[in-house]
Design a protein around this motif. Structure first.
Motif, PDB file in Angstrom:
ATOM      1  N   LEU A 178       0.840  -1.206   0.000  1.00 16.96           N
ATOM      2  CA  LEU A 178       0.000   0.000   0.000  1.00 16.96           C
ATOM      3  C   LEU A 178       0.872   1.251   0.000  1.00 16.96           C
ATOM      4  O   LEU A 178       0.621   2.196  -0.754  1.00 16.96           O
ATOM      5  CB  LEU A 178      -0.908   0.017   1.237  1.00 16.96           C
ATOM      6  N   TYR A 181       2.456   1.762  -3.355  1.00 12.57           N
ATOM      7  CA  TYR A 181       1.494   2.197  -4.372  1.00 12.57           C
ATOM      8  C   TYR A 181       1.098   3.651  -4.173  1.00 12.57           C
ATOM      9  O   TYR A 181       1.033   4.427  -5.127  1.00 12.57           O
ATOM     10  CB  TYR A 181       0.257   1.285  -4.366  1.00 12.57           C
ATOM     11  N   VAL A 182       0.867   4.043  -2.923  1.00 14.95           N
ATOM     12  CA  VAL A 182       0.510   5.438  -2.665  1.00 14.95           C
ATOM     13  C   VAL A 182       1.635   6.346  -3.162  1.00 14.95           C
ATOM     14  O   VAL A 182       1.391   7.354  -3.821  1.00 14.95           O
ATOM     15  CB  VAL A 182       0.222   5.654  -1.168  1.00 14.95           C
ATOM     16  N   ILE A 185       1.554   6.872  -7.043  1.00 16.11           N
ATOM     17  CA  ILE A 185       0.439   7.486  -7.777  1.00 16.11           C
ATOM     18  C   ILE A 185       0.850   8.756  -8.548  1.00 16.11           C
ATOM     19  O   ILE A 185       0.606   8.840  -9.756  1.00 16.11           O
ATOM     20  CB  ILE A 185      -0.760   7.755  -6.841  1.00 16.11           C
TER      21      ILE A 185
END
Lengths: 460, 174
Positions: A178, A181-182, A185
């Motif tokens: 997570l 991925y954050v 972005i």
């Protein structure tokens, strides 16, 4: 590479060299994604992929034949699988440490390294997760490890450290993913906007989720990043502590010690940073990222390797002291046996690779020499693999009763499975280098001097 | 029909100044777009603090209760096992898993809460019809966008953005 270390300690070292503007940073980082992959990349991928196939065939063979194909025997029922598991999980500690703990400490140099290290973390944890999965023997009932309602009404034993480990490592993997991925972005939005082909535009567009860089979004984004860092910081410390409970909560001499959690965490950071240095040296050279991953970054990494290596050395010494001071003869024997018993060769490889070589980083010349740090970073990883081997195997092979002693040697299946796990790791890593930005573009821009707005008086 | 007017600025300093002026001029539905977060922009735009922390707190507490509750229920009700003669409800042993589940739920709340607050994923956004915005905003451009429900506002917003020094000003329709 010139000296970039600030000689005047009151001045901050320049983190990004080469006088790039914002567009220049995007161009530089995105270049490997937008241009054709170099020849060495194809060769390396083919090689890694064949090792991955080796891993898969070894796992297939294991499932077909049973765990008898491994070198496990009666006293030594934990062998390569557990050693490799701890080894890979340890490597997987650097990424989240860099992204979370160094973020909370406002260490701005991390921005050049964090994406790279986080990717490495995720791939190392994937490699780690393979081993306990296949070590259970009957892999088709691996779901017993999770608290899933089943027709037998059997539930897992939550008082077992092995089950804590299932939760710790799977949580760590999920949170790292997570976090990664954050962070990706805004950079995926850069790739989306620069994409030349329809397919790229659609795929990067889906993952960028319509990011426009509006400040209303940045506000929540930054808060999410901060909170994830604050959550991941204790998490990263808990994971290897819990891995060490697998050993420390048992009764076996040499395992049953309270020093294990901090000792394992320091060792994990040590090996993880060494792996990051090894890969960084190659990537900055091969992809021309020397302006972003500078000698200053490598030197910072080497200092952390030196610090954690010294902690690990201290833990080795303290274990001996505690064994002697406890007056417990099993405990004392376990340690004398480690250094002078049948596995003394492994013990002394561990000591020289982990305690002696990293001490050379006290010298600035060595700390800033690419060939020296490349060699030392590799010896550290060899040493850390042997550390886990020494802990796991020596204690089991010589436990309480001499009548139950034994000697463990790996079989060709053990060796090929371990080798194959590097194939899994490098296949994923090479694909990452080609298809995702290896440096956090937006974070690097944020630490450039031009990124600061100088308007404070007007309007107040 | 709704419109947005987009204007470009030179650098973070200019963008910060423009955001301040836009806010002062009374526009409510505007945003300042930059490739990285700019320090001081929240104040310049007069934004309230993010509420994400509360969402994460709720997530974490849910995880804490769920993790501990699951273990307590499994150990005492669903599948009581006597291990080394210890009490069935040995809460000390439940700490590691409770901690992990707390962190897991809080992390999910942080990420999906952020997506929710930012209304992501957004499959369509009229701002990308502005050619330079779609090429530069994420990488190296600094833009202010002002939205309005009324098409007739376009001319006045264009004039306003030009008056505060924007270049490359144009409106995009839904």
């Amino acid at each position: 590479m010139n000296r970039v270390i600030a000689e005047d300690p009151s001045k901050r070292t320049t983190l990004i060299l080469g006088g790039h503007d914002f567009e220049g940073i995007s161009d530089l980082v995105v270049k490997p994604i937008e241009t054709k992959a170099p020849k060495w990349w194809h060769i390396a991928l083919a090689f890694s992929f064949s090792l991955l196939m080796l891993l898969l065939s070894m796992i297939g063979f294991l499932i077909w034949e049973g765990v008898g194909v491994w070198g496990l025997n009666n006293p030594v029922s934990w062998g390569f699988a557990i050693v490799n598991f701890v080894f890979w999980v340890g490597i997987g500690h650097a990424g989240t440490l860099i992204s979370a703990i160094l973020f909370l400490f406002r260490q701005k140099w991390r921005t050049s390294v964090n994406r790279f290290a986080e990717a490495m973390t995720i791939f190392a944890v994937i490699c780690a997760l393979v081993f306990p999965g296949i070590h259970v023997g009957r892999v088709w009932v691996a779901y017993f490890m999770f608290p899933i309602p089943n027709q037998m009404s059997v539930w897992p034993n939550f008082r077992s450290p092995l089950l804590w480990d299932v939760f710790a490592v799977s949580t760590y993997f999920t949170v790292s993913l997570l976090f990664w991925y954050v962070g990706l972005i805004p950079d995926l939005a850069v790739l989306r906007d620069r994409a030349k082909t329809k397919i790229k535009k659609v795929v990067y567009g889906i993952f960028a989720m319509g990011w426009t860089g509006g400040n209303r979004a940045w506000q929540n984004y930054e808060r999410a990043y901060l909170l994830l860092a604050a959550l991941a910081a204790p998490l990263v410390l808990s994971v290897h502590s819990i891995v060490s409970f697998d050993f420390a909560v048992s009764q076996v001499p040499g395992w049953h010690t309270t020093i294990f959690p901090p000792y394992f965490v320091a060792g994990a950071i040590f090996s993880g940073f060494a792996m990051v240095v090894t890969l960084m040296i190659l990537a900055r050279q091969l992809f021309g990222m020397k302006d972003i991953m500078t000698m200053h970054h490598l030197e910072c990494m080497n200092k952390i390797i030196l610090a954690t290596g010294t902690m690990v050395g201290y833990a080795y010494g303290m274990e001996f002291f505690t064994a002697w001071y406890s007056g417990n003869e099993y405990e004392s024997f376990a340690f004398v046996n480690r250094a002078f018993g049948p596995y003394a060769w492994a013990y002394w490889i561990m000591i020289s690779c982990n305690v002696l070589f990293p001490q050379l980083f006290w010298f600035k010349k060595i700390r800033t020499s690419i060939p020296a740090m490349f060699v030392i970073s590799i010896t550290v990883n060899i040493g850390m693999w042997f550390e886990r081997f020494v802990i796991t195997v020596t204690s089991l092979s010589r436990d309480f009763l001499p009548s139950s002693w034994g000697y463990y040697s790996p079989t060709w299946v053990d060796l090929c499975t371990f080798l194959g796990s590097f194939g899994l790791f490098f296949t994923l890593f090479l694909l990452f280098l080609k298809f995702l930005p290896m440096i956090a573009i937006s974070e690097v821009k944020g630490v450039m001097p031009e990124a600061h707005a100088h308007d404070v008086k007007e309007g107040h | 029909m709704a419109i947005s007017v987009i204007g470009e600025f030179k650098d973070p300093t200019e963008l910060l100044r423009a955001a301040k002026k836009t806010n002062k001029a009374g526009y409510k539905t505007f945003d300042a777009h930059s490739p990285f977060p700019i320090h001081g922009m929240d104040d310049a735009m007069d934004l309230k603090g993010s509420v994400l922390g509360w969402i994460v707190l709720c997530g974490g507490l849910t995880g804490c209760v769920a993790g501990f509750g699951l273990q307590a229920w499994v150990a005492t009700e669903a599948y009581p096992l006597v291990i080394s003669g210890k009490p069935l409800f040995s809460y000390q042993a439940f700490v590691p898993v409770t901690f992990e589940v707390t962190v897991l739920f809080a992390a999910f709340a942080a990420v999906f809460g952020m997506f929710g607050l930012n209304k992501l994923p957004q499959l369509y956004n009229r701002l990308f019809k502005h050619r330079d915005f779609s090429k530069k905003a994420a990488s190296h451009g600094f833009f202010v966008s002002i939205a309005s429900e009324l098409d007739s506002d376009e001319a006045s917003i264009v004039d306003f953005l030009k008056s505060i020094g924007a270049t490359n000003v144009s409106g995009v329709k839904e």
